[in-house]
Design an enzyme around this catalytic site. Structure first.
Site, PDB file in Angstrom:
ATOM      1  N   ASP A  22       0.828  -1.214   0.000  1.00  0.00           N
ATOM      2  CA  ASP A  22       0.000   0.000   0.000  1.00  0.00           C
ATOM      3  C   ASP A  22       0.861   1.262   0.000  1.00  0.00           C
ATOM      4  O   ASP A  22       1.977   1.267   0.513  1.00  0.00           O
ATOM      5  CB  ASP A  22      -0.913  -0.026   1.242  1.00  0.00           C
ATOM      6  N   HIS A  39       2.202   3.241  -9.106  1.00  0.00           N
ATOM      7  CA  HIS A  39       2.006   1.807  -9.345  1.00  0.00           C
ATOM      8  C   HIS A  39       3.198   1.224 -10.124  1.00  0.00           C
ATOM      9  O   HIS A  39       3.627   0.102  -9.854  1.00  0.00           O
ATOM     10  CB  HIS A  39       0.709   1.554 -10.109  1.00  0.00           C
ATOM     11  N   LEU A 133      10.777 -20.290  -4.467  1.00  0.00           N
ATOM     12  CA  LEU A 133       9.788 -19.387  -3.878  1.00  0.00           C
ATOM     13  C   LEU A 133       8.470 -19.576  -4.608  1.00  0.00           C
ATOM     14  O   LEU A 133       8.445 -19.688  -5.830  1.00  0.00           O
ATOM     15  CB  LEU A 133      10.254 -17.922  -4.044  1.00  0.00           C
TER      16      LEU A 133
HETATM   17  C1  IPE Z   1      -5.462  -2.688  -0.098  1.00  0.00           C
HETATM   18  O1  IPE Z   1      -5.160  -1.344  -0.222  1.00  0.00           O
HETATM   19  C2  IPE Z   1      -5.405  -3.351  -1.425  1.00  0.00           C
HETATM   20  C3  IPE Z   1      -4.087  -3.447  -2.040  1.00  0.00           C
HETATM   21  C4  IPE Z   1      -2.955  -3.037  -1.528  1.00  0.00           C
HETATM   22  C5  IPE Z   1      -4.061  -4.083  -3.330  1.00  0.00           C
HETATM   23  P1  IPE Z   1      -6.296  -0.233  -0.346  1.00  0.00           P
HETATM   24  O2  IPE Z   1      -5.583   1.066  -0.457  1.00  0.00           O
HETATM   25  O3  IPE Z   1      -7.218  -0.583  -1.449  1.00  0.00           O
HETATM   26  O4  IPE Z   1      -7.061  -0.387   1.036  1.00  0.00           O
HETATM   27  P2  IPE Z   1      -7.895   0.652   1.901  1.00  0.00           P
HETATM   28  O5  IPE Z   1      -8.934   1.242   0.994  1.00  0.00           O
HETATM   29  O6  IPE Z   1      -6.930   1.695   2.389  1.00  0.00           O
HETATM   30  O7  IPE Z   1      -8.450  -0.159   3.038  1.00  0.00           O
HETATM   31  C1  IPE Z   2      -1.738   0.173  -3.325  1.00  0.00           C
HETATM   32  O1  IPE Z   2      -1.483   1.524  -3.339  1.00  0.00           O
HETATM   33  C2  IPE Z   2      -1.903  -0.404  -4.694  1.00  0.00           C
HETATM   34  C3  IPE Z   2      -3.285  -0.807  -4.995  1.00  0.00           C
HETATM   35  C4  IPE Z   2      -4.303  -0.742  -4.188  1.00  0.00           C
HETATM   36  C5  IPE Z   2      -3.523  -1.332  -6.314  1.00  0.00           C
HETATM   37  P1  IPE Z   2      -2.676   2.574  -3.352  1.00  0.00           P
HETATM   38  O2  IPE Z   2      -3.056   2.815  -4.773  1.00  0.00           O
HETATM   39  O3  IPE Z   2      -3.788   2.146  -2.459  1.00  0.00           O
HETATM   40  O4  IPE Z   2      -1.947   3.851  -2.780  1.00  0.00           O
HETATM   41  P2  IPE Z   2      -2.533   4.874  -1.717  1.00  0.00           P
HETATM   42  O5  IPE Z   2      -2.981   4.083  -0.534  1.00  0.00           O
HETATM   43  O6  IPE Z   2      -3.667   5.589  -2.374  1.00  0.00           O
HETATM   44  O7  IPE Z   2      -1.379   5.759  -1.405  1.00  0.00           O
HETATM   45 MG    MG Z   3      -4.163   2.415  -0.466  1.00  0.00          MG
END
Ligand code: IPE
Ligand code: IPE
Ligand code: MG
Length: 235
Positions: A22, A39, A133
């Site tokens: 995240d 990303h 792995l």
């Molecule tokens: C969880 O992150 C999903 C992934 C990292 C793929 P999100 O950013 O979607 O989760 P919330 O919305 O903060 O709970």
């Molecule tokens: C996690 O990073 C990746 C996915 C959920 C695909 P985020 O896109 O949730 O990044 P933040 O949390 O908005 O910074």
């Molecule tokens: Mg996020």
């Protein structure tokens, strides 16, 4: 006491580490970049983690790449992510074969872009012999859905072991979430029953091999009790 109560299913081949990757969007925004750039940088961070994992004693690495709730994001971001999975799987396949990384994908398939499916299948079958792995990519994944589906497919008397087996992965030893949030967001809820949870403020694109090593070190410094008493009290 039943045989199964509280005990972790350990894999014979090392730790099961799970990562909620995240913080990509915030990493990008902090640099004045579009979220997609975050990303892209996140894909590099995954490459570093996969490379570092075997030497850290990790045998199974499950990473949250796209949650079933992430469909709620704006369509251009969703499309960019799907395109990235396509590119990542294609680009990394040969390296995974070379390094003994077996790739598997968990989550729903029926909502993924049609063109992504053969790329997934090809990568999964090309890397099937990898013994160093097992990299499990969670794409369109919801743990609640996975538990429901597994439970509904059980034959005969339901047991913990049968459900764990139907879910297809071992119990998680250590769960890492980057990006500072402290929640599971519907990731591996059953498998994390006794996982050690590690939350770090590091944004996923900044996550280095040394951060993974620190997390594994932190895991080893903790005493897992599975409901029993501390070792000191039993001596
Ligand atoms: C969880 O992150 C999903 C992934 C990292 C793929 P999100 O950013 O979607 O989760 P919330 O919305 O903060 O709970
Ligand atoms: C996690 O990073 C990746 C996915 C959920 C695909 P985020 O896109 O949730 O990044 P933040 O949390 O908005 O910074
Ligand atoms: Mg996020």
């Amino acid at each position: 006491m039943t045989k199964s109560s509280g005990m972790s299913q350990r894999t014979s081949n090392g730790l099961h580490a799970a990562i909620i990757m995240d913080g990509n969007g915030r990493w990008a925004s902090a640099r004045g970049l579009p979220r997609v750039a975050g990303h892209r940088a996140g894909a590099e961070a995954l490459r570093r983690a996969v490379e570092a994992a075997p030497d850290l004693g990790i045998g199974v690495l499950t990473v949250y790449a796209f949650s079933s709730d992430n469909w709620r994001r704006p369509q251009p971001e969703v499309s960019a992510l799907m395109k990235m999975f396509h590119i990542y799987l294609r680009r990394e396949q040969a390296k995974c074969v070379e390094k003994g990384v077996r790739v598997s994908v968990i989550g729903r398939r029926d909502r993924l872009p049609r063109l992504l499916l053969p790329v997934i299948d090809e990568c999964v079958s090309a890397t099937a012999q990898g013994g160093k792995l097992n990299l499990r990519l969670a794409i369109d994944y919801s743990s609640r859905d996975a538990i429901l589906d597994a439970a509904l497919a059980l034959k005969g008397k339901p047991t913990r072991e049968k459900l764990s087996e139907a879910l297809g992965g071992p119990d998680v030893d250590v769960l890492i979430r980057t990006g500072g949030e402290q929640r599971l967001s519907d990731f591996l809820l059953w498998e994390c029953a006794y996982a050690e949870l590690i939350f770090t403020p590091v944004m996923w694109p900044d996550f280095k091999a040394s951060d993974l090593a620190s997390a594994v070190g932190e895991f080893h410094s903790r005493e897992r009790r599975f409901g029993a008493l501390p070792r000191a009290a039993l001596a």
